[in-house]
Design a protein around this motif. Structure first.
Motif, PDB file in Angstrom:
ATOM      1  N   ASP A   1       0.807  -1.351  -0.094  1.00  0.00           N
ATOM      2  CA  ASP A   1       0.262  -0.024   0.024  1.00  0.00           C
ATOM      3  C   ASP A   1       0.598   1.733   0.515  1.00  0.00           C
ATOM      4  O   ASP A   1       0.450   2.162  -0.403  1.00  0.00           O
TER       5      ASP A   1
ATOM      6  N   VAL B   1       1.983   2.124  -3.254  1.00  0.00           N
ATOM      7  CA  VAL B   1       2.179   2.326  -4.415  1.00  0.00           C
ATOM      8  C   VAL B   1       1.126   3.929  -4.593  1.00  0.00           C
ATOM      9  O   VAL B   1       1.339   4.290  -5.146  1.00  0.00           O
ATOM     10  N   LEU B   2       1.456   4.275  -2.824  1.00  0.00           N
ATOM     11  CA  LEU B   2       1.505   5.705  -2.934  1.00  0.00           C
ATOM     12  C   LEU B   2       2.488   6.803  -3.278  1.00  0.00           C
ATOM     13  O   LEU B   2       2.419   7.293  -4.499  1.00  0.00           O
ATOM     14  N   TYR B   3       3.128   5.478  -3.610  1.00  0.00           N
ATOM     15  CA  TYR B   3       3.991   7.073  -3.954  1.00  0.00           C
ATOM     16  C   TYR B   3       4.495   6.095  -5.179  1.00  0.00           C
ATOM     17  O   TYR B   3       5.031   7.428  -6.076  1.00  0.00           O
ATOM     18  N   LEU B   4       4.387   5.192  -6.059  1.00  0.00           N
ATOM     19  CA  LEU B   4       4.001   5.341  -7.291  1.00  0.00           C
ATOM     20  C   LEU B   4       3.230   6.083  -7.911  1.00  0.00           C
ATOM     21  O   LEU B   4       3.317   6.222  -9.246  1.00  0.00           O
ATOM     22  N   ASP B   5       1.964   6.508  -7.026  1.00  0.00           N
ATOM     23  CA  ASP B   5       1.216   6.940  -7.937  1.00  0.00           C
ATOM     24  C   ASP B   5       1.678   8.265  -7.890  1.00  0.00           C
ATOM     25  O   ASP B   5       1.642   9.139  -9.604  1.00  0.00           O
ATOM     26  N   THR B   6       3.165   8.919  -7.356  1.00  0.00           N
ATOM     27  CA  THR B   6       3.335  10.340  -8.168  1.00  0.00           C
ATOM     28  C   THR B   6       5.349  10.413  -8.338  1.00  0.00           C
ATOM     29  O   THR B   6       5.674  10.633  -9.245  1.00  0.00           O
ATOM     30  N   HIS B   7       5.164   9.029  -8.737  1.00  0.00           N
ATOM     31  CA  HIS B   7       6.479   8.713  -9.170  1.00  0.00           C
ATOM     32  C   HIS B   7       6.478   7.021 -10.396  1.00  0.00           C
ATOM     33  O   HIS B   7       7.602   6.565  -9.925  1.00  0.00           O
ATOM     34  N   PRO B   8       5.975   6.899 -11.426  1.00  0.00           N
ATOM     35  CA  PRO B   8       5.442   5.853 -12.353  1.00  0.00           C
ATOM     36  C   PRO B   8       6.690   5.141 -13.045  1.00  0.00           C
ATOM     37  O   PRO B   8       6.466   4.035 -13.087  1.00  0.00           O
TER      38      PRO B   8
ATOM     39  N   TYR C   1       7.602  -3.136  -5.653  1.00  0.00           N
ATOM     40  CA  TYR C   1       6.467  -3.121  -5.579  1.00  0.00           C
ATOM     41  C   TYR C   1       6.161  -4.723  -6.338  1.00  0.00           C
ATOM     42  O   TYR C   1       5.182  -5.962  -5.874  1.00  0.00           O
TER      43      TYR C   1
END
Length: 87
Positions: free
Chosen positions: A21, A24-31, A40
């Motif tokens: 989780d 995932v939040l980090y990847l929302d801003t650093h895809p 992940y």
């Protein structure tokens, strides 16, 4: 009532789920962060393995693990929370 091994495995599942989780939040801003994407994927595999092991040993945790095409709804095999399963 949970035994010690069951409690440890469930705690591991929760911890790995939290890590997923979080990333995932980090990847929302650093895809495009390759390291985060690898993290992940690694934790997703760990989580699946742990949930599969838990399901095999103690029963399903979610409805995704209840029915495997075997003609049986597996949640009825173990005690319900009001039958002492959550002690």
């Amino acid at each position: 009532m949970m035994n010690n091994d069951q409690s440890k495995l469930l705690r591991f599942i929760y911890e790995v789920g939290f890590a997923i989780d979080d990333v995932v939040l980090y990847l929302d801003t650093h895809p495009c962060d390759k390291q985060a994407l690898e993290y992940y994927e690694n934790y997703k595999k760990l989580h699946k393995q742990a949930v599969d092991e838990y399901t095999r040993m103690y029963g399903p945790l979610t409805d995704e693990n209840v029915y495997s095409g075997n003609g049986y709804w597996a949640w009825v095999k173990s005690p319900w929370p009001w039958e002492g399963a959550c002690k």
